[in-house]
Design an enzyme around this catalytic site. Sequence first.
Site, PDB file in Angstrom:
ATOM      1  N   SER A 187       1.045  -1.271  -0.117  1.00 18.09           N
ATOM      2  CA  SER A 187      -0.143   0.434   0.048  1.00 18.09           C
ATOM      3  C   SER A 187       1.195   0.833   0.015  1.00 18.09           C
ATOM      4  CB  SER A 187      -0.649   0.108   1.103  1.00 18.09           C
ATOM      5  OG  SER A 187      -1.777   1.180   1.109  1.00 18.09           O
ATOM      6  N   ASP A 314      -9.910  -6.281  -4.292  1.00 19.02           N
ATOM      7  CA  ASP A 314      -8.725  -4.919  -3.546  1.00 19.02           C
ATOM      8  C   ASP A 314     -10.130  -3.852  -3.405  1.00 19.02           C
ATOM      9  OD1 ASP A 314      -7.872  -2.875  -2.251  1.00 19.02           O
ATOM     10  OD2 ASP A 314      -6.142  -4.141  -3.430  1.00 19.02           O
ATOM     11  N   HIS A 342      -7.287  -6.123  -0.232  1.00 20.71           N
ATOM     12  CA  HIS A 342      -5.787  -5.361   0.108  1.00 20.71           C
ATOM     13  C   HIS A 342      -5.210  -5.958   0.543  1.00 20.71           C
ATOM     14  CE1 HIS A 342      -4.450  -0.967  -0.970  1.00 20.71           C
ATOM     15  NE2 HIS A 342      -3.884  -1.480   0.728  1.00 20.71           N
TER      16      HIS A 342
END
Length: 391
Positions: A187, A314, A342
């Site tokens: 991320s 996601d 995610h």
Amino acid sequence: MGNAFACMPRKEHRGAAAVSRSKRMGSARSARGAPKLTPAEEELLHRQALAMAIHQHLDAGGSMSRRIDAGASMSRRMAPGSTSSRRRGDLPESVTNAKAAQIVLENLETKKIVLVHGEGFGAWCWYKTISHLEEAGLDPVALDLTGSGIDHTDTNSIATLADYSKPLLDYLDKLPENEKVILVGHSCGGASVSYALEHYPKKISKAVFLSATMVKDGQRPFDVFSEELRSADVFLQESQFLIYGNGKDKAPTGLMFDKQQIKGLYFNQTPSKDMALAAVSMRPIPLAPIMEKLSLTAENYGSVRRYFIQTLDDHMLSPDAQEKLVRENPPDGIFKIKGGDHCPFFSKSQSLNKILLEIAQIQAPASLLPSKASAEVPPGKASPEEIATKS
């Protein structure tokens, strides 16, 4: 590419049947009057498990290096994703849920893999990945970035990406000159990885961006999410989740989603026990680092091989947004996780492990290994980078 269940091997079918039998037996036991845990008792057990995990995995330097065995769950859904991206060498995409190749430790450029968490997370989130990689004979290390995990820095005081990434930069700075590592960033941790590539390219063998902010020169990490969360200006004006550590009359300093937002954005395929772990472990997100433009050069950042892992279910960084990332800033290879949310280190830990092992075994081009003779690829044969695992 089909549903994730379409390629489930016979052994996993037997496993699913065993789980089903287990559930029926559990129901039968409940019917016979076995005591059922209250929500408060379940939460207490989760907190005790968290305390044990942290005690066993976090050493004095804030890195996770020991192991916990944990199971992985089979995902039930797969979101559609475009497959039209282009990247260096036109490498075909790799899809997980295939058998992992036997790893030959002697052939690896490095066995050390440094795991860099995303926004709000900490070294604790990699506990399954660490277990898998250690079992394969690799040497994983997970770090707490500033203000994350057990680092007690006030997130409101973090003013730059350099400040936020300091534990990673310090780790690379202390590496011996002849050592290299593989960096894995999740991320917004991708911004810290990019920053490290620019400043320590000679100490990094490969960089892996796991549904991450693989930004271009002059781009902010937040820009990657801007189409999902609207523009930065509108977001800063209207968001109800901003933290004003220096007062309401000053610029916001942090961001913290509520529990329902976190569940919907990050954990739509994650097991409930891992969500419970995250609920008591996640920290506020420092805002300044994700609003900072990165300065990246071809000589440094561009000299290190990059790989991108897409997560196809996601909700935080959609498959379309991930496709745009790899089109605009092409990596050396792309891998996909079917049904991965995610946080695939929770939801699809075994699939993630297979990909990391595959990337670890990709050999450097001959130009990067002057002391070693390069293996020629016979005509008509695919190089390691061009081999796709099939479901």
